[in-house]
Write an enzyme that holds these catalytic residues in place. Structure first.
Site, PDB file in Angstrom:
ATOM      1  N   GLY A  13      53.244  60.244  36.646  1.00 50.97           N
ATOM      2  CA  GLY A  13      53.036  59.962  35.055  1.00 50.97           C
ATOM      3  C   GLY A  13      53.665  60.882  34.188  1.00 50.97           C
ATOM      4  O   GLY A  13      54.511  61.708  34.452  1.00 50.97           O
ATOM      5  N   PHE A  37      52.055  52.795  38.134  1.00 48.88           N
ATOM      6  CA  PHE A  37      52.061  51.496  37.097  1.00 48.88           C
ATOM      7  C   PHE A  37      52.162  51.583  35.838  1.00 48.88           C
ATOM      8  O   PHE A  37      53.435  50.714  35.668  1.00 48.88           O
ATOM      9  CB  PHE A  37      50.404  51.615  37.352  1.00 48.88           C
ATOM     10  CG  PHE A  37      50.208  50.108  36.252  1.00 48.88           C
ATOM     11  CD1 PHE A  37      50.068  49.211  36.579  1.00 48.88           C
ATOM     12  CD2 PHE A  37      48.890  50.811  35.705  1.00 48.88           C
ATOM     13  CE1 PHE A  37      49.991  48.065  35.371  1.00 48.88           C
ATOM     14  CE2 PHE A  37      48.211  49.656  34.881  1.00 48.88           C
ATOM     15  CZ  PHE A  37      48.566  48.672  34.291  1.00 48.88           C
ATOM     16  N   THR A  38      52.487  52.532  35.618  1.00 49.10           N
ATOM     17  CA  THR A  38      53.096  53.302  34.286  1.00 49.10           C
ATOM     18  C   THR A  38      53.893  54.515  34.349  1.00 49.10           C
ATOM     19  O   THR A  38      54.687  54.557  33.140  1.00 49.10           O
ATOM     20  CB  THR A  38      51.752  53.751  33.401  1.00 49.10           C
ATOM     21  OG1 THR A  38      51.253  54.697  33.868  1.00 49.10           O
ATOM     22  CG2 THR A  38      51.320  51.785  32.435  1.00 49.10           C
ATOM     23  N   VAL A  60      45.094  54.468  43.967  1.00 49.58           N
ATOM     24  CA  VAL A  60      43.734  55.011  44.450  1.00 49.58           C
ATOM     25  C   VAL A  60      42.745  54.174  44.582  1.00 49.58           C
ATOM     26  O   VAL A  60      41.811  55.395  45.318  1.00 49.58           O
ATOM     27  CB  VAL A  60      43.680  56.698  43.148  1.00 49.58           C
ATOM     28  CG1 VAL A  60      44.521  58.142  43.388  1.00 49.58           C
ATOM     29  CG2 VAL A  60      43.571  56.008  41.698  1.00 49.58           C
ATOM     30  N   TYR A 146      38.949  51.320  29.918  1.00 54.65           N
ATOM     31  CA  TYR A 146      38.773  53.223  29.398  1.00 54.65           C
ATOM     32  C   TYR A 146      37.718  54.320  29.222  1.00 54.65           C
ATOM     33  O   TYR A 146      37.397  54.668  30.172  1.00 54.65           O
ATOM     34  CB  TYR A 146      40.014  52.610  29.080  1.00 54.65           C
ATOM     35  CG  TYR A 146      40.680  54.479  29.092  1.00 54.65           C
ATOM     36  CD1 TYR A 146      41.247  54.786  29.697  1.00 54.65           C
ATOM     37  CD2 TYR A 146      41.030  55.070  28.185  1.00 54.65           C
ATOM     38  CE1 TYR A 146      42.355  55.735  29.515  1.00 54.65           C
ATOM     39  CE2 TYR A 146      41.002  56.607  27.917  1.00 54.65           C
ATOM     40  CZ  TYR A 146      42.287  56.762  28.757  1.00 54.65           C
ATOM     41  OH  TYR A 146      42.691  57.952  28.834  1.00 54.65           O
ATOM     42  N   LYS A 150      36.439  56.197  31.910  1.00 56.00           N
ATOM     43  CA  LYS A 150      36.316  57.641  32.656  1.00 56.00           C
ATOM     44  C   LYS A 150      34.544  58.426  32.137  1.00 56.00           C
ATOM     45  O   LYS A 150      34.346  59.532  33.508  1.00 56.00           O
ATOM     46  CB  LYS A 150      36.962  58.160  31.304  1.00 56.00           C
ATOM     47  CG  LYS A 150      38.391  57.188  31.155  1.00 56.00           C
ATOM     48  CD  LYS A 150      39.008  58.697  32.400  1.00 56.00           C
ATOM     49  CE  LYS A 150      40.524  58.376  32.766  1.00 56.00           C
ATOM     50  NZ  LYS A 150      41.424  59.410  33.835  1.00 56.00           N
ATOM     51  N   TYR A 160      28.624  63.906  42.549  1.00 53.46           N
ATOM     52  CA  TYR A 160      29.244  64.362  43.406  1.00 53.46           C
ATOM     53  C   TYR A 160      29.320  66.312  43.875  1.00 53.46           C
ATOM     54  O   TYR A 160      29.013  66.676  44.827  1.00 53.46           O
ATOM     55  CB  TYR A 160      30.353  64.089  43.876  1.00 53.46           C
ATOM     56  CG  TYR A 160      31.246  63.117  45.037  1.00 53.46           C
ATOM     57  CD1 TYR A 160      30.050  62.500  44.129  1.00 53.46           C
ATOM     58  CD2 TYR A 160      31.983  63.147  45.775  1.00 53.46           C
ATOM     59  CE1 TYR A 160      30.876  61.136  45.036  1.00 53.46           C
ATOM     60  CE2 TYR A 160      31.700  61.885  46.788  1.00 53.46           C
ATOM     61  CZ  TYR A 160      31.228  60.987  46.655  1.00 53.46           C
ATOM     62  OH  TYR A 160      31.347  59.652  46.648  1.00 53.46           O
ATOM     63  N   ARG A 187      51.645  54.734  22.916  1.00 55.42           N
ATOM     64  CA  ARG A 187      50.835  55.867  22.238  1.00 55.42           C
ATOM     65  C   ARG A 187      52.225  55.857  20.842  1.00 55.42           C
ATOM     66  O   ARG A 187      53.260  55.920  20.838  1.00 55.42           O
ATOM     67  CB  ARG A 187      50.729  56.540  23.188  1.00 55.42           C
ATOM     68  CG  ARG A 187      49.308  55.856  23.853  1.00 55.42           C
ATOM     69  CD  ARG A 187      48.970  57.425  24.471  1.00 55.42           C
ATOM     70  NE  ARG A 187      50.305  57.630  26.101  1.00 55.42           N
ATOM     71  CZ  ARG A 187      50.097  58.150  27.127  1.00 55.42           C
ATOM     72  NH1 ARG A 187      48.667  58.944  26.765  1.00 55.42           N
ATOM     73  NH2 ARG A 187      50.401  58.476  28.354  1.00 55.42           N
TER      74      ARG A 187
END
Ligand code: NAD
Ligand code: UDP
Length: 314
Positions: A13, A37-38, A60, A146, A150, A160, A187
């Protein structure tokens, strides 16, 4: 500095490709993992001949084990038009993708840096945004897939770290731009640059009085590398350029630097578009040996416009 084997998810990316380049330059081996994908192969084509660079097509959201020393986890669509196209997939990528990368890091005992975002602050009531601010996010709005994805990724990362002792670093990235952004990325900087260079109308959403603070890509990548190397633990760190500008000022600057004849027009403001955004970077400056953005908006935009001019053949 010792040579390490480093995984970069989302490596083909915009940000990932600059990071791969930097890590190779620092002498490391890089495994670039992406589902395109992008991102695109073209972004890392110039690295393919380097025997220390490996490109893997992988999503992922599917678990994976790989012997690596460090992980930079960037895989996730970042532009509102892309992340809103398939919101369920965005949430899966942000949540399951991060879970899988954390599992990998736990298994092979690698340090992991998670690419979070200023979007965790939503439409912020506190200004500028410090890491201690918990944010103002609409959990059911069009940006929620999104923002909340996040936020959950951050929660997973700290869990974790606490429960399994994984060495986690969290970066909250503020709007970053630069060469190699995709012309259809959606964007603001890429939209305006492409529109200006083509002498097409520049689409300012709303009145253009909303603000953002734009960081040039090389400054951000320097911050990534320093944070990964730092003994600082799991608390998130803002990285961005605190120079704040309105969207209208940005449109005027890009028009001028592109020597464009475009007219600046108004288009509807998207729902939940944050009104203002500016990072407080004092934590990064204290922790990362005085890290600070070096490239001014004018310089960075000029370089970005010239990169688009070359790639678009204009
Ligand atoms: P980008 O869209 O150019 O890069 C994202 C990369 O992730 C792409 O190469 C894409 O193909 C890949 N990807 C997406 N879903 C995937 C999946 N399921 N499996 C594997 N790969 C997948 O965007 P970017 O600007 O380079 O953003 C990189 C990261 O930084 C993202 O996590 C984003 O949320 C974060 N971020 C970026 C900014 C910014 O201003 N550029 C701001 C805040 C946060
Ligand atoms: N924007 C705009 N015209 C465009 C694209 C974006 O005016 O063609 C505005 C958008 O409404 C927002 C700002 O620019 O206020 C930054 O948008 P972007 O999608 O780049 O990032 P984000 O909103 O996630 O910060």
């Amino acid at each position: 500095m010792s040579r390490r084997r480093i995984l970069v998810s989302g490596g083909s990316g915009f940000l990932g490709s600059h990071l791969c380049e930097r890590l190779l330059k620092d002498g490391h081996e890089v495994v670039c993992l992406d589902n395109f994908f992008t991102g695109s192969r073209t972004n890392v084509e110039h690295l393919l001949d380097d025997h220390r660079f490996e490109l893997m097509r992988h999503d992922v959201t599917v678990p994976l084990t790989l012997e690596v020393d460090e992980v930079y986890h960037l895989a996730c669509p970042a532009s509102p038009i892309h992340y809103q196209r398939n919101p369920v997939r965005t949430i899966r990528t942000a949540v399951e993708g991060t879970l899988n990368m954390l599992d990998l890091s736990r298994e092979v005992k690698s340090r992991i840096l998670i690419a979070s975002t200023s979007e965790v602050y939503g439409d912020p009531i506190e200004h500028p945004q410090r890491e201690s601010y918990w944010g103002n996010v609409n959990p059911i709005g069009p940006r929620a897939c999104y923002d909340e994805g996040k936020r959950c990724a951050e929660a997973l990362a700290v869990s974790y770290a606490r429960q399994h002792g994984v060495e986690v670093r969290i970066v909250r990235i503020f709007n970053t731009y630069g060469p190699r952004m995709h012309e259809n990325d959606g964007r603001v900087v890429s939209n305006f640059a492409v529109q200006a260079l083509r002498n097409e109308p520049i689409t300012v959403y709303g009145q253009g009085q909303q603000t953002r603070s734009f960081c040039y890509v090389s400054d951000l990548i320097e911050g990534f590398v320093r944070l990964m190397a730092s003994p600082h633990g799991v608390d998130p760190v803002n990285l961005g350029n605190p120079h704040e500008t309105t969207v209208l000022e940005l449109a005027e600057m890009i028009k001028r630097l592109a020597r464009s004849k475009s007219e600046i027009i108004r288009a509807p403001l998207p729902t939940d578009d944050p009104t203002r955004r500016k990072p407080d970077i004092s934590r990064a400056q204290a922790l990362l040996n005085g890290w600070a953005p070096r490239v001014s908006l004018e310089e960075g935009i000029a370089a970005t416009v010239e990169d688009f001019r070359r790639r678009l053949g204009l």
